[in-house]
Enzyme design. Structure first.
Site, short mmCIF file in Angstrom:
data_model
loop_
_atom_site.label_atom_id
_atom_site.label_comp_id
_atom_site.label_asym_id
_atom_site.label_seq_id
_atom_site.Cartn_x
_atom_site.Cartn_y
_atom_site.Cartn_z
N ARG A 21 -5.55 14.40 -6.20
CA ARG A 21 -4.43 13.77 -5.50
C ARG A 21 -3.13 14.11 -6.22
O ARG A 21 -3.13 14.70 -7.29
CB ARG A 21 -4.63 12.26 -5.43
CG ARG A 21 -4.84 11.57 -6.76
CD ARG A 21 -5.15 10.09 -6.58
NE ARG A 21 -5.56 9.44 -7.82
CZ ARG A 21 -5.10 8.28 -8.26
NH1 ARG A 21 -4.16 7.64 -7.57
NH2 ARG A 21 -5.54 7.74 -9.37
N ARG A 22 -2.03 13.73 -5.61
CA ARG A 22 -0.69 13.89 -6.20
C ARG A 22 -0.36 15.35 -6.51
O ARG A 22 0.32 15.64 -7.48
CB ARG A 22 -0.57 13.07 -7.50
CG ARG A 22 -0.65 11.56 -7.32
CD ARG A 22 -0.39 10.90 -8.67
NE ARG A 22 -0.40 9.45 -8.56
CZ ARG A 22 -1.05 8.65 -9.41
NH1 ARG A 22 -1.74 9.15 -10.40
NH2 ARG A 22 -0.99 7.35 -9.27
N HIS A 77 -8.75 5.99 0.50
CA HIS A 77 -9.01 4.54 0.46
C HIS A 77 -7.72 3.76 0.69
O HIS A 77 -7.69 2.79 1.47
CB HIS A 77 -9.61 4.17 -0.89
CG HIS A 77 -9.59 2.70 -1.17
ND1 HIS A 77 -10.43 1.81 -0.54
CD2 HIS A 77 -8.83 1.94 -2.01
CE1 HIS A 77 -10.19 0.58 -0.96
NE2 HIS A 77 -9.22 0.64 -1.86
N PHE A 78 -6.66 4.18 0.04
CA PHE A 78 -5.37 3.50 0.17
C PHE A 78 -4.89 3.52 1.62
O PHE A 78 -4.41 2.51 2.14
CB PHE A 78 -4.37 4.21 -0.75
CG PHE A 78 -3.02 3.56 -0.84
CD1 PHE A 78 -2.81 2.49 -1.68
CD2 PHE A 78 -1.96 4.02 -0.07
CE1 PHE A 78 -1.56 1.88 -1.77
CE2 PHE A 78 -0.72 3.42 -0.15
CZ PHE A 78 -0.52 2.35 -1.00
N HIS A 79 -5.04 4.68 2.27
CA HIS A 79 -4.60 4.77 3.66
C HIS A 79 -5.50 3.99 4.61
O HIS A 79 -5.06 3.53 5.66
CB HIS A 79 -4.51 6.24 4.09
CG HIS A 79 -3.28 6.93 3.61
ND1 HIS A 79 -3.16 7.46 2.34
CD2 HIS A 79 -2.08 7.17 4.21
CE1 HIS A 79 -1.96 8.00 2.19
NE2 HIS A 79 -1.28 7.83 3.31
N HIS A 137 -2.11 -4.48 -8.33
CA HIS A 137 -3.26 -4.90 -7.53
C HIS A 137 -2.96 -6.14 -6.69
O HIS A 137 -3.32 -6.16 -5.51
CB HIS A 137 -4.50 -5.15 -8.39
CG HIS A 137 -5.70 -5.41 -7.54
ND1 HIS A 137 -6.36 -4.41 -6.87
CD2 HIS A 137 -6.34 -6.55 -7.18
CE1 HIS A 137 -7.36 -4.92 -6.15
NE2 HIS A 137 -7.36 -6.22 -6.33
N TYR A 149 -2.99 -7.45 -2.11
CA TYR A 149 -3.27 -8.69 -1.41
C TYR A 149 -2.02 -9.31 -0.81
O TYR A 149 -2.11 -10.08 0.16
CB TYR A 149 -4.02 -9.66 -2.33
CG TYR A 149 -5.45 -9.19 -2.47
CD1 TYR A 149 -6.40 -9.55 -1.52
CD2 TYR A 149 -5.82 -8.32 -3.48
CE1 TYR A 149 -7.69 -9.08 -1.60
CE2 TYR A 149 -7.12 -7.84 -3.57
CZ TYR A 149 -8.04 -8.22 -2.62
OH TYR A 149 -9.31 -7.73 -2.67
#
Length: 534
Positions: free
Chosen positions: A425-426, A360-362, A209, A213
């Site tokens: 996913r995956r 969300h990640f993308h 995580h 950042y």
């Protein structure tokens, strides 16, 4: 600096090739040759884009700002540390990529146990992390030398933010270094028979995580320090910016459990505590949003804007140095909202193993962060190479940004939507024996493939623009560093008492992890033997 930037864009190109092929397979539009695996491509895409591209670009960018604001050049020791870091990271990247292409490290970029890669893949990861430590030490060395020779003065904002970013990285990577050195390498060589999966995942997400950042803070540096200069304004508040970065340092490390809300081996009490700490990150995020739009409005009104939103018209929309990062800021609004969903226990249960998380990640890293990095490149490469960004290249940069936004609209939008419909996913292409639900998902998967193809066109155009910038006309390009408003009081001295802030991070980490981690060690299962499923 230039070596880091060019290596980063090389990794972006290779990762983009793997990504577009993977997307076309998932959409059922192509079939890979037998010797190339879907998950092999997925691993290459994740490692090269999420780890290699970002880390190299960030270090190159931060080194440039540290050199610019702390004396105008790198000190010899800082330069040597930077080159040592570059060589180690480059060696790790090449070694790791070779073993991914040999299909001996198809474990995705999270390399979850008990999937086992070649031990040399884990050694490659170690080289990448240790090399980044050398680079961080180089920046901190230059910062300390500047402070020792400027006693009583507040350090420049860019340099302060760079040190916070690298301090966050150094603290966070202790977790991944521990699991790789103490668990994965002995296990993959066969020196130990089993691995404790719960401990390895916990150490990974202790790092995983804060990694987000580490990606975001350099983008925030651009938003806080560079964008005001580009639009002809001033930093809204130097003190607010420093406080926001210190809050990110405090609250982005002890929150890894919100990535493990579905893990059965962690007490719900500790999950709850870390979710609360996760939501604390919303505070500096909102401080950042307020500061940025205050800067935009004040600059516009200084230029004569009238009405409630008249200042919007006076922003330099035709300047790619502003347009690309601004689109990243804008799309970070839905990305941040999605992060709140992921960190909420009950909603996470609904979306955890779906394409929602990938979307969300993308939207965060591949859109907000990537677009900001692209915007930085359009002035940083000319500034480093003593060239100028021509009007034609600026237009191509605007086009490339629009292509990226459109591609991500299709891909990330489809991922979010079909994730809510339950698509996992995956996973490679499958209709689950023509199950009605899976058939319903397929149009979204096709839209994802279309979006991925558009994004790959954006990658190719970006690489063309980078090469063109290296051959642009000679000239002087300003390194844009904004100043704080004249009326602002100096930031409090306590902001640079590093013992206080690092001590608070240590206290929070010990509070959030000591008891649950000891519980894992005291009640560990039998461990898992290695699995190779490809």
């Amino acid at each position: 600096m230039l070596a880091h930037l060019l290596f980063a864009f090389g990794a972006l190109l290779l990762g983009g090739i793997a990504g577009v092929l993977q997307g076309l397979v998932r959409g059922g539009m192509i079939t890979l040759p037998a010797e190339i695996g879907y998950y092999q491509l997925l691993t290459a895409h994740g490692v090269l884009m999420a780890l290699v591209f970002t880390t190299f670009f960030i270090i190159g960018f931060l080194y440039s700002g540290v050199a610019k604001t702390l004396g105008g050049r790198l000190l010899p020791q800082a330069r040597r540390l930077g080159w040592a870091g570059f060589v180690l990271m480059a060696a790790g990247t090449v070694l790791g990529t070779i073993f991914i292409l040999l299909n001996e490290a198809t474990v995705l970029y999270t390399f979850y146990a008990p999937l086992k890669a070649s031990p040399y893949f884990y050694i490659a990861l170690t080289l990448l992390v240790v090399g980044s430590w050398f680079s961080g030490f180089g920046m901190i060395y230059q910062y300390r030398r500047w402070r020792n020779s400027h006693r009583g003065k507040l350090s420049p904002l860019f340099a302060f933010m760079a040190v916070v970013t690298m301090a966050l990285w150094l603290i966070a990577t202790l977790g991944v270094a521990a699991t790789v050195l103490l668990q994965f390498i002995p296990w993959s060589f066969g020196w130990t028979e089993t691995i404790d999966v719960m401990v390895s995942r916990t150490l990974f997400w202790y790092f995983g995580h804060p990694l987000v950042y580490f990606w975001l803070l350099p983008a925030y540096i651009c938003w806080y320090v560079v964008i005001p200069k580009i639009i002809g304004g001033k930093i809204f508040s130097d003190s607010l910016a420093r406080l926001a970065f210190l809050l990110f340092l405090l609250f982005s490390v002890p929150v890894g459990f919100h990535h493990q809300l579905m893990e059965p081996g962690i007490s719900p009490v500790w999950k709850y505590i870390q979710v609360i700490l996760t939501f604390m990150v919303v505070v500096p995020s909102l401080m950042t949003a307020f500061s940025l739009f205050a800067t935009f409005e004040l600059t516009g009104r200084m230029k004569g804007a009238k009405g409630l939103f008249g200042w919007l018209k006076l922003l330099p929309w035709k300047d790619v140095r502003f347009f690309a990062p601004f689109m990243g800021m804008l799309l970070f609004i839905p990305a941040g909202a999605g992060g709140i969903v992921n960190a909420s226990h009950q909603m996470n249960a609904a979306v955890h193993n779906t394409l929602w998380v990938t979307g969300h990640f993308h939207l965060t890293v591949a859109t907000s962060v990537a677009l900001t990095f692209f915007g930085i490149a359009y002035w940083l490469i000319p500034a480093v190479t003593n060239r100028v960004l021509t009007p034609a290249l600026n237009r191509l940069g605007i086009i490339q940004t629009i292509i990226w936004v459109v591609g991500m609209f299709f891909m990330s939008g489809s991922m979010h939507t079909v994730g809510l419909l339950g698509s996992p996913r995956r996973t490679a292409y499958t209709t689950y024996q023509d199950h009605p639900d899976a058939v319903l998902w397929m149009p979204y998967h096709v839209a994802m493939a279309v979006g991925g193809t558009i994004l790959f066109i954006g990658v190719v155009l970006l690489i063309f623009n980078v090469i063109a910038m290296l051959r642009a006309p000679k000239g002087v390009t300003e390194y844009p560093i904004a100043e704080a408003a004249e009326s602002e009081a100096p930031a409090p001295r306590v902001f640079e008492r590093w013992g206080v802030w690092i001590g608070l991070v240590v206290v929070l980490v010990l509070f959030a992890y000591t008891i649950p981690f000891m519980d894992m060690l005291n009640h560990s299962g039998p461990g898992s033997r290695p699995w190779v499923t490809w």
